[in-house]
Write a protein that holds these residues in place. Sequence first.
Motif, PDB file in Angstrom:
ATOM      1  N   GLN A   5      42.272 -56.084  21.093  1.00 27.79           N
ATOM      2  CA  GLN A   5      41.842 -56.486  19.751  1.00 27.79           C
ATOM      3  C   GLN A   5      40.652 -57.436  19.871  1.00 27.79           C
ATOM      4  O   GLN A   5      40.698 -58.376  20.657  1.00 27.79           O
ATOM      5  N   ASP A   6      39.590 -57.180  19.111  1.00 21.25           N
ATOM      6  CA  ASP A   6      38.447 -58.116  19.129  1.00 21.25           C
ATOM      7  C   ASP A   6      38.889 -59.428  18.501  1.00 21.25           C
ATOM      8  O   ASP A   6      39.569 -59.443  17.481  1.00 21.25           O
ATOM      9  N   SER A   7      38.537 -60.536  19.128  1.00 16.48           N
ATOM     10  CA  SER A   7      38.887 -61.835  18.558  1.00 16.48           C
ATOM     11  C   SER A   7      37.880 -62.876  19.012  1.00 16.48           C
ATOM     12  O   SER A   7      37.038 -62.611  19.861  1.00 16.48           O
ATOM     13  N   GLN A   8      37.989 -64.055  18.433  1.00 11.99           N
ATOM     14  CA  GLN A   8      37.121 -65.166  18.826  1.00 11.99           C
ATOM     15  C   GLN A   8      37.757 -65.972  19.962  1.00 11.99           C
ATOM     16  O   GLN A   8      37.315 -67.067  20.255  1.00 11.99           O
TER      17      GLN A   8
ATOM     18  N   ASP B  94      37.802 -66.288  13.192  1.00 13.37           N
ATOM     19  CA  ASP B  94      37.533 -64.919  12.748  1.00 13.37           C
ATOM     20  C   ASP B  94      37.370 -64.850  11.231  1.00 13.37           C
ATOM     21  O   ASP B  94      36.475 -64.184  10.723  1.00 13.37           O
ATOM     22  N   HIS B 289      26.773 -60.366  16.274  1.00 10.90           N
ATOM     23  CA  HIS B 289      28.235 -60.405  16.333  1.00 10.90           C
ATOM     24  C   HIS B 289      28.771 -59.077  16.875  1.00 10.90           C
ATOM     25  O   HIS B 289      29.647 -59.069  17.751  1.00 10.90           O
ATOM     26  N   HIS B 290      28.249 -57.958  16.392  1.00 12.41           N
ATOM     27  CA  HIS B 290      28.727 -56.651  16.864  1.00 12.41           C
ATOM     28  C   HIS B 290      28.335 -56.399  18.309  1.00 12.41           C
ATOM     29  O   HIS B 290      29.110 -55.857  19.092  1.00 12.41           O
ATOM     30  N   GLU B 293      30.712 -57.864  20.797  1.00 15.23           N
ATOM     31  CA  GLU B 293      32.125 -57.465  20.747  1.00 15.23           C
ATOM     32  C   GLU B 293      32.650 -57.055  22.121  1.00 15.23           C
ATOM     33  O   GLU B 293      33.738 -57.467  22.528  1.00 15.23           O
ATOM     34  N   TRP B 294      31.865 -56.259  22.878  1.00 15.00           N
ATOM     35  CA  TRP B 294      32.366 -55.797  24.180  1.00 15.00           C
ATOM     36  C   TRP B 294      32.547 -56.964  25.149  1.00 15.00           C
ATOM     37  O   TRP B 294      33.453 -56.948  25.984  1.00 15.00           O
ATOM     38  N   ARG B 296      33.434 -60.092  24.261  1.00 14.70           N
ATOM     39  CA  ARG B 296      34.680 -60.770  23.873  1.00 14.70           C
ATOM     40  C   ARG B 296      35.893 -59.974  24.347  1.00 14.70           C
ATOM     41  O   ARG B 296      36.850 -60.527  24.883  1.00 14.70           O
ATOM     42  N   LYS B 297      35.832 -58.641  24.180  1.00 14.47           N
ATOM     43  CA  LYS B 297      36.969 -57.809  24.578  1.00 14.47           C
ATOM     44  C   LYS B 297      37.145 -57.799  26.097  1.00 14.47           C
ATOM     45  O   LYS B 297      38.265 -57.862  26.601  1.00 14.47           O
ATOM     46  N   THR B 300      38.705 -60.943  27.237  1.00 12.38           N
ATOM     47  CA  THR B 300      40.123 -60.971  26.869  1.00 12.38           C
ATOM     48  C   THR B 300      40.930 -60.087  27.826  1.00 12.38           C
ATOM     49  O   THR B 300      42.004 -60.494  28.301  1.00 12.38           O
TER      50      THR B 300
END
Lengths: 98, 312
Positions: A5-8, B94, B289-290, B293-294, B296-297, B300
């Motif tokens: 899930q994309d998150s901050q 978010d 921001h878009h 995304e990769w 940030r993912k 994670t």
Amino acid sequence: MENIQDSQWPLWEVFIQSQPGTPYKHAGSVHGPDKSIAMQNARDTYFRRNEGTSIWIVPSNAIVASDPNDSDMLFDPSNDKAYRHPTFYTMPEGALNI
Amino acid sequence: MENETKLKHFESLIDADSNIEPRDWMPEDYRKHLVRQISQHAHSEVIGMQPEGNWISRAPSLRAKKILLAKIQDEGGHGLYLYSAAETLGISRDELIEQLHSGKAKYSSIFNYPALTWADIGAIGWLVDGAAIVNQVSLQRTSYGPYARAMVRICKEESFHQRQGYEIMAHMMQGTPEQQEMAQDAMNRWWWPALMMFGPHDTNSPHSGNAIKWKIKRASNDILRQKFIDKTVQQAELIGLTVPDKDLKWNEETKHYEHGEINWEEFQSVINGNGPCNKQRMENHIKAHHEGEWVRKAATAYALKQNQSVKQ
């Protein structure tokens, strides 16, 4: 990665020691997916000038804070125990260095 | 009844000039007002990086480029201090970003004006950051603890921003006639939008009532605007710049400057999305921001993997 899930990213609290020997003080918070990136973000966010010499970071959800509703129970009793303060005691006239 | 007791306690803290902290009870409207004000402030810092970022690759010297980079990095940092203050009110990062992108949250309309020449970088630092400082110094005494602490940190850093801008303007005013003209042109374009940064007149300010009562705001829009004018006119005159207001005059009795009427139609129009750069600023932010995304993912996913290998 499709199932991620994309998150901050999770939140971390940042504490600064301004110089060796002094207590750590809360500076604010940052986001980071893990310890090392959170540490890097803390450095870039709160240490751009000579703010300190050491950093602690703590996951925000690991901090347990007292409930303001319990303030009376937690903090009031300290006032009625005056004998915990040195000024409570009567010293004999003329005693030195005490 | 229980809420009434809580409200009384809350108001007694405010009356005593004490601070409200995240876990204290607060009226829902206090929380809402803070989320709106702090997030608008945070978004302004972040969107404010764009007009200046435009000049990094064209800064006239290595010295100027280093200074500009450091200033823009500070603006990003200020945005982060403020986002973290807003997050203590129970809203997530978010959600804050989502509100910016959907247009529900605003940012200061000053950043919808373009930075056309190098003199604009001077004018932004001197006038825009100068106006922001007046507001932020006052907010160091705001009643919400995390917001006040963020303001103290920001104010410490802002004065470098204003001074570097004024230095650029002073430098250009000692240059060729073309450079002087460029500085005056920047002054002409930024002066009025800088005055608008303080918001509508007190008689016409929809959010001020509770904000003053609850000590979120410590001084009214007009008082802060007057403070800014009073200290800036002398700085302009000293380096030979003309304030583009034919009605500006010193009032010996009040010891304040009187200024001409502000074009509130322009102010409303820019707020409502019709400024020169509204569309571009928002598109840039959404795109960045878009595109992130990769990253940030991936970070994670890496953190999850690290955790799993620790457990095994």
